[in-house]
Design a protein around this motif. Sequence first.
Motif, mmCIF file in Angstrom:
data_model
loop_
_atom_site.group_PDB
_atom_site.id
_atom_site.type_symbol
_atom_site.label_atom_id
_atom_site.label_comp_id
_atom_site.label_asym_id
_atom_site.label_seq_id
_atom_site.Cartn_x
_atom_site.Cartn_y
_atom_site.Cartn_z
ATOM 1 N N GLY A 26 49.360 26.124 36.782
ATOM 2 C CA GLY A 26 50.738 26.191 36.316
ATOM 3 C C GLY A 26 51.367 27.547 36.567
ATOM 4 N N TYR A 27 50.592 28.472 37.140
ATOM 5 C CA TYR A 27 51.056 29.837 37.392
ATOM 6 C C TYR A 27 50.691 30.257 38.803
ATOM 7 C CZ TYR A 27 51.186 29.751 32.305
ATOM 8 O OH TYR A 27 51.440 29.411 30.998
ATOM 9 N N THR A 28 51.386 31.264 39.314
ATOM 10 C CA THR A 28 51.102 31.788 40.645
ATOM 11 C C THR A 28 49.960 32.786 40.594
ATOM 12 O OG1 THR A 28 53.394 31.479 41.355
ATOM 13 C CG2 THR A 28 52.070 33.061 42.603
ATOM 14 N N ILE A 29 49.010 32.603 41.500
ATOM 15 C CA ILE A 29 47.888 33.530 41.631
ATOM 16 C C ILE A 29 48.269 34.594 42.650
ATOM 17 C CG2 ILE A 29 45.503 33.766 42.435
ATOM 18 C CD1 ILE A 29 45.021 30.917 41.323
ATOM 19 N N ALA A 30 48.126 35.858 42.266
ATOM 20 C CA ALA A 30 48.507 36.966 43.139
ATOM 21 C C ALA A 30 47.339 37.473 43.978
ATOM 22 C CB ALA A 30 49.074 38.118 42.307
ATOM 23 N N GLU A 31 46.125 37.432 43.413
ATOM 24 C CA GLU A 31 44.967 37.983 44.116
ATOM 25 C C GLU A 31 43.739 37.104 43.875
ATOM 26 O OE1 GLU A 31 44.382 42.094 42.915
ATOM 27 O OE2 GLU A 31 46.544 42.339 42.733
ATOM 28 N N LEU A 52 49.209 32.396 45.848
ATOM 29 C CA LEU A 52 48.836 30.991 45.806
ATOM 30 C C LEU A 52 49.579 30.351 44.637
ATOM 31 C CD1 LEU A 52 46.963 28.919 47.164
ATOM 32 C CD2 LEU A 52 45.218 29.536 45.480
ATOM 33 N N GLY A 53 50.651 29.631 44.975
ATOM 34 C CA GLY A 53 51.477 29.010 43.953
ATOM 35 C C GLY A 53 50.783 27.843 43.277
ATOM 36 N N ASP A 54 51.303 27.457 42.131
ATOM 37 C CA ASP A 54 50.757 26.307 41.420
ATOM 38 C C ASP A 54 50.837 25.074 42.317
ATOM 39 O OD1 ASP A 54 49.773 24.822 39.168
ATOM 40 O OD2 ASP A 54 51.809 24.030 38.936
ATOM 41 N N GLY A 55 49.752 24.334 42.382
ATOM 42 C CA GLY A 55 49.704 23.134 43.220
ATOM 43 C C GLY A 55 49.310 23.406 44.657
ATOM 44 N N GLU A 56 49.150 24.657 45.018
ATOM 45 C CA GLU A 56 48.767 25.013 46.382
ATOM 46 C C GLU A 56 47.265 25.224 46.492
ATOM 47 O OE1 GLU A 56 52.789 27.284 47.918
ATOM 48 O OE2 GLU A 56 51.065 28.503 47.375
ATOM 49 N N GLY A 57 46.777 25.124 47.709
ATOM 50 C CA GLY A 57 45.372 25.364 47.982
ATOM 51 C C GLY A 57 45.207 26.262 49.192
ATOM 52 N N VAL A 58 44.042 26.841 49.306
ATOM 53 C CA VAL A 58 43.727 27.714 50.427
ATOM 54 C C VAL A 58 42.252 27.515 50.762
ATOM 55 C CG1 VAL A 58 43.179 29.701 48.964
ATOM 56 C CG2 VAL A 58 43.909 30.073 51.302
ATOM 57 N N TRP A 77 46.435 36.736 38.221
ATOM 58 C CA TRP A 77 47.732 36.086 38.261
ATOM 59 C C TRP A 77 48.835 37.129 38.423
ATOM 60 C CZ3 TRP A 77 43.693 33.983 35.595
ATOM 61 C CH2 TRP A 77 43.442 32.636 35.836
ATOM 62 N N GLU A 78 50.034 36.669 38.722
ATOM 63 C CA GLU A 78 51.170 37.572 38.954
ATOM 64 C C GLU A 78 51.459 38.485 37.764
ATOM 65 O OE1 GLU A 78 54.310 35.980 42.184
ATOM 66 O OE2 GLU A 78 54.436 35.002 40.244
ATOM 67 N N ASP A 79 51.179 38.007 36.556
ATOM 68 C CA ASP A 79 51.451 38.835 35.369
ATOM 69 C C ASP A 79 50.323 39.815 35.060
ATOM 70 O OD1 ASP A 79 49.453 37.242 34.309
ATOM 71 O OD2 ASP A 79 50.695 36.413 32.693
ATOM 72 N N GLY A 80 49.265 39.836 35.907
ATOM 73 C CA GLY A 80 48.164 40.767 35.715
ATOM 74 C C GLY A 80 46.971 40.209 34.963
ATOM 75 N N ASP A 81 47.136 39.042 34.318
ATOM 76 C CA ASP A 81 45.991 38.408 33.656
ATOM 77 C C ASP A 81 44.909 38.108 34.681
ATOM 78 O OD1 ASP A 81 47.127 38.496 31.165
ATOM 79 O OD2 ASP A 81 47.692 36.379 31.108
ATOM 80 N N GLN A 82 43.651 38.159 34.235
ATOM 81 C CA GLN A 82 42.518 37.945 35.133
ATOM 82 C C GLN A 82 41.530 36.957 34.534
ATOM 83 O OE1 GLN A 82 40.533 41.614 36.042
ATOM 84 N NE2 GLN A 82 42.385 42.631 36.726
#
Length: 110
Positions: A26-31, A52-58, A77-82
């Motif tokens: 539900g959140y964007t992953i930054a790293e 990596l946006g929500d619903g996306e894969g790599v 995540w984009e907000d810094g949570d890990q």
Amino acid sequence: MAAMLLFGATTVSAGKQDFDLINATGYTIAEVYVAPSSSNDWEEDVLGRDTLGDGEGVTINFAPNQKACMYDLLIVWEDGDQATWEGFNLCTVSEITLYWNNGKATAEYQ
């Protein structure tokens, strides 16, 4: 979007540890960091400048000569949570899906 984790390889081909990472949080992953469980270093963000946006894969690719099977995963995540997971056997896991439930990150794998 494709991420590569290459350990000393000059050509790209499938490694037995290759896996798909799916973001269902539900959140964007930054790293995203993937490191052998025996390592004390996370190395580089395998997403590079991408997110990596929500619903996306790599697909995370490894060099074909990579021998280690046990890997740890660190997500930021984009907000810094890990969140960190330890001990994925990437020689048998082909897909990891990340979720966010009741304030906690979870992972399912196959």
